[in-house]
Write a protein that holds these residues in place. Sequence first.
Motif, mmCIF file in Angstrom:
data_model
loop_
_atom_site.group_PDB
_atom_site.id
_atom_site.type_symbol
_atom_site.label_atom_id
_atom_site.label_comp_id
_atom_site.label_asym_id
_atom_site.label_seq_id
_atom_site.Cartn_x
_atom_site.Cartn_y
_atom_site.Cartn_z
ATOM 1 N N PHE A 147 0.827 -1.205 0.000
ATOM 2 C CA PHE A 147 0.000 0.000 0.000
ATOM 3 C C PHE A 147 0.861 1.255 0.000
ATOM 4 O O PHE A 147 0.600 2.202 -0.746
ATOM 5 N N MET A 148 1.897 1.289 0.838
ATOM 6 C CA MET A 148 2.722 2.486 0.922
ATOM 7 C C MET A 148 3.553 2.685 -0.338
ATOM 8 O O MET A 148 3.917 3.812 -0.675
ATOM 9 N N ARG A 149 3.872 1.605 -1.043
ATOM 10 C CA ARG A 149 4.650 1.715 -2.272
ATOM 11 C C ARG A 149 3.761 1.981 -3.476
ATOM 12 O O ARG A 149 4.256 2.221 -4.580
ATOM 13 N N SER A 150 2.454 1.945 -3.275
ATOM 14 C CA SER A 150 1.527 2.180 -4.372
ATOM 15 C C SER A 150 1.756 3.558 -4.974
ATOM 16 O O SER A 150 1.885 4.558 -4.274
ATOM 17 N N LYS A 151 1.805 3.622 -6.293
ATOM 18 C CA LYS A 151 2.030 4.886 -6.980
ATOM 19 C C LYS A 151 0.891 5.869 -6.731
ATOM 20 O O LYS A 151 1.115 7.075 -6.645
ATOM 21 N N ILE A 152 -0.324 5.364 -6.639
ATOM 22 C CA ILE A 152 -1.452 6.271 -6.405
ATOM 23 C C ILE A 152 -1.324 6.942 -5.039
ATOM 24 O O ILE A 152 -1.510 8.163 -4.909
ATOM 25 N N THR A 153 -0.977 6.180 -4.006
ATOM 26 C CA THR A 153 -0.807 6.769 -2.678
ATOM 27 C C THR A 153 0.249 7.855 -2.694
ATOM 28 O O THR A 153 0.045 8.960 -2.172
ATOM 29 N N GLN A 154 1.388 7.578 -3.312
ATOM 30 C CA GLN A 154 2.475 8.546 -3.310
ATOM 31 C C GLN A 154 2.186 9.741 -4.205
ATOM 32 O O GLN A 154 2.527 10.877 -3.880
ATOM 33 N N HIS A 155 1.539 9.498 -5.345
ATOM 34 C CA HIS A 155 1.225 10.616 -6.236
ATOM 35 C C HIS A 155 0.165 11.530 -5.629
ATOM 36 O O HIS A 155 0.208 12.751 -5.829
ATOM 37 N N VAL A 156 -0.797 10.969 -4.909
ATOM 38 C CA VAL A 156 -1.818 11.794 -4.258
ATOM 39 C C VAL A 156 -1.176 12.745 -3.256
ATOM 40 O O VAL A 156 -1.448 13.959 -3.252
ATOM 41 N N LEU A 157 -0.297 12.213 -2.418
ATOM 42 C CA LEU A 157 0.387 13.076 -1.451
ATOM 43 C C LEU A 157 1.293 14.081 -2.169
ATOM 44 O O LEU A 157 1.470 15.216 -1.700
ATOM 45 N N GLY A 158 1.849 13.665 -3.300
ATOM 46 C CA GLY A 158 2.673 14.581 -4.082
ATOM 47 C C GLY A 158 1.865 15.733 -4.651
ATOM 48 O O GLY A 158 2.312 16.889 -4.637
ATOM 49 N N VAL A 159 0.668 15.450 -5.143
ATOM 50 C CA VAL A 159 -0.196 16.507 -5.684
ATOM 51 C C VAL A 159 -0.590 17.485 -4.581
ATOM 52 O O VAL A 159 -0.607 18.707 -4.791
ATOM 53 N N TYR A 160 -0.900 16.958 -3.376
ATOM 54 C CA TYR A 160 -1.221 17.847 -2.259
ATOM 55 C C TYR A 160 -0.026 18.749 -1.938
ATOM 56 O O TYR A 160 -0.195 19.956 -1.675
ATOM 57 N N THR A 161 1.166 18.177 -1.923
ATOM 58 C CA THR A 161 2.367 18.960 -1.641
ATOM 59 C C THR A 161 2.565 20.050 -2.690
ATOM 60 O O THR A 161 2.871 21.204 -2.364
ATOM 61 N N PHE A 162 2.369 19.665 -3.949
ATOM 62 C CA PHE A 162 2.492 20.627 -5.039
ATOM 63 C C PHE A 162 1.515 21.783 -4.850
ATOM 64 O O PHE A 162 1.895 22.958 -4.930
ATOM 65 N N GLY A 163 0.250 21.452 -4.597
ATOM 66 C CA GLY A 163 -0.771 22.488 -4.469
ATOM 67 C C GLY A 163 -0.535 23.398 -3.288
ATOM 68 O O GLY A 163 -0.660 24.632 -3.396
ATOM 69 N N PHE A 164 -0.168 22.811 -2.136
ATOM 70 C CA PHE A 164 0.030 23.629 -0.936
ATOM 71 C C PHE A 164 1.196 24.595 -1.114
ATOM 72 O O PHE A 164 1.082 25.793 -0.804
ATOM 73 N N ILE A 165 2.326 24.088 -1.613
ATOM 74 C CA ILE A 165 3.499 24.951 -1.794
ATOM 75 C C ILE A 165 3.219 26.027 -2.852
ATOM 76 O O ILE A 165 3.593 27.192 -2.686
ATOM 77 N N PHE A 166 2.529 25.641 -3.916
ATOM 78 C CA PHE A 166 2.215 26.589 -4.987
ATOM 79 C C PHE A 166 1.358 27.744 -4.460
ATOM 80 O O PHE A 166 1.644 28.917 -4.694
ATOM 81 N N VAL A 167 0.310 27.399 -3.720
ATOM 82 C CA VAL A 167 -0.586 28.437 -3.188
ATOM 83 C C VAL A 167 0.129 29.287 -2.139
ATOM 84 O O VAL A 167 0.016 30.521 -2.122
ATOM 85 N N LEU A 168 0.883 28.641 -1.249
ATOM 86 C CA LEU A 168 1.536 29.363 -0.157
ATOM 87 C C LEU A 168 2.554 30.373 -0.684
ATOM 88 O O LEU A 168 2.586 31.541 -0.245
ATOM 89 N N ILE A 169 3.383 29.943 -1.625
ATOM 90 C CA ILE A 169 4.410 30.861 -2.147
ATOM 91 C C ILE A 169 3.770 31.986 -2.956
ATOM 92 O O ILE A 169 4.207 33.147 -2.882
#
Length: 437
Positions: free
Chosen positions: A99-121
Amino acid sequence: MNHATFWFRVRDSLWFLPLVYGICSIIAVGVVTAIDSWLVPQVSDSIPNIFLTGQSIAKNLYAALITATLTMTTISFSTIMVVLTTYSSQFSPRALQDFMRSKITQHVLGVYTFGFIFVLINLWLLTDNNQKELLSPFFTVIIAITSLGFFILFIHYAAHWVQVNFLIGTIRNDTSKIIREAFAERAYGEHQHWDHSQIESIREEDRQTIYASRSGYIQKIDYNYLINWATTNHLVLEANFQVGDYVPKGMPVFYFWAFSDINYEVKEHDQFLAIGDERTDLQDIEFSMEKLVEIAVKALSTSMNDPNTAINSINRIGGLLTELAGNYRPVTYYSDNDGQLRLIMEQKSFRDYLYKSFYQIKHYGKDDISVVYSIVEALYKLAIVTDNDSLKMEVWNFNNYILESVEVSKLSSMDYQYLKELMKKFADLCGEELNWE
C-alpha cells in the motif's frame, strides 16, 4: 549495488515523490510569477477577463485554498493510518509495503504537496504594487480542482485496499509478475547439471571468501554484473545463500576460486548484492506468497474466524503455484557466454515452495474440513495443469503430508464422501491407489 540499494529504500519511502512534486511546485511558481510580471502587462488587453484576477480577490482565494488543501491532506493521512491499522491487525503486516509503495498513494500526497506549496508561495509573493491583474490565481484554481480530483480518487482507492479480496488479488498479480521475471530468459547460461569431475577439481583449489559487510536480508542479486565480473577475472563463485535469507554480519556469502595470475581487486559484495533490513519482493517469490499465507492464517484465528477469506487465499496460492510449476527451472549452475562455469547457486526446490505455502495453513486449519478440502483441491488442480511427472508426484506426496493432520475416519459422512471423491480423482490422475474404505 549501493546505488540499487539506495533506490530500493527511496522507492519504498513516503517522502520521495512528495519531495519531487514540491521541487516542481517551486519551479512552477517561478514560471507563473515571471508570466505575471513580464508577459501579462504586455498582453493583458488580449486576455479574457475571466483569466485575470485582482490582488485582493487573489489573497482571499489563496487563503481559502491553503485551508482546503491542508484539510484534504489531513483526511488523506488519517485514511492512510486507518488502512495501515487494518492491515496490521486483520491482514498481514508484510502487506503494508504494497500500500505504501503504491504509486497512487504517493502521487496523491505529491499533488497535495504541489498544491500547498504553490498556493503558499504565491500568497507570500503578493505585494501592494501597481499591478492589479494576475494570471496566477487562474492556475491556482486549476491546481485546486486537480487536487480535489486526486482526493476523490484516493478515497475510492483506499476503500478498495481495505477490502481483503482486493488486497489478495493485488498480491497475487504482483507475485505472478515476479515469477515471470524470475524465470525469464537470460543472457547468460543456466544449467541444472554440470560435469561432476570439473566441480570437484575446482573445489580442490584454494578458495577465497567474500563476507557479508552488514546484517540483513538478501533482497536482490545482480546476476549479470556478478557473472561479468567473474568472467573478467577468471573466477568461479559459489553462493552460500538464497534470495530472502537472513545473513549476519561476517557470514560468508560467496566462496570463489581464481584461475588466473591477473591481479584484480576483490569487489565488495555491495556491487552485486543488495542486503537490507527487511525482506522485499524484488526477487523473493517465497516472501510474496507468504503474504497470502499470513492473510489466511489471520483469517483462521479465533478472533477473526473467517474461513472463506482463508479459502480465497488458498485458491490464489494454488494459482501461483500453478504458474510457478509452468515456469520453474531447477537451475544450479550459471555460465558465461562462452559456456564457462561462473556461478554455483542452489535454488529453492519446488517442494520448498509447496511447504512454505501450506504448512502454516495446515497447522491452523486442520480442524476445519473446508480449509483442508480447499488445500487438497488446490493441489489437485496444480497436478492437473503440470505436465512434469516428477512435479506431479511431488504434489501428490505433499498432499499426503497435508492429510496426515486429518483424522479421516472421524469425519462426518458427507465431509468424508466429498473428500474421498476428490482424493479418488487425485489418485487416478497421479497413477496411485487410494486405500480408503
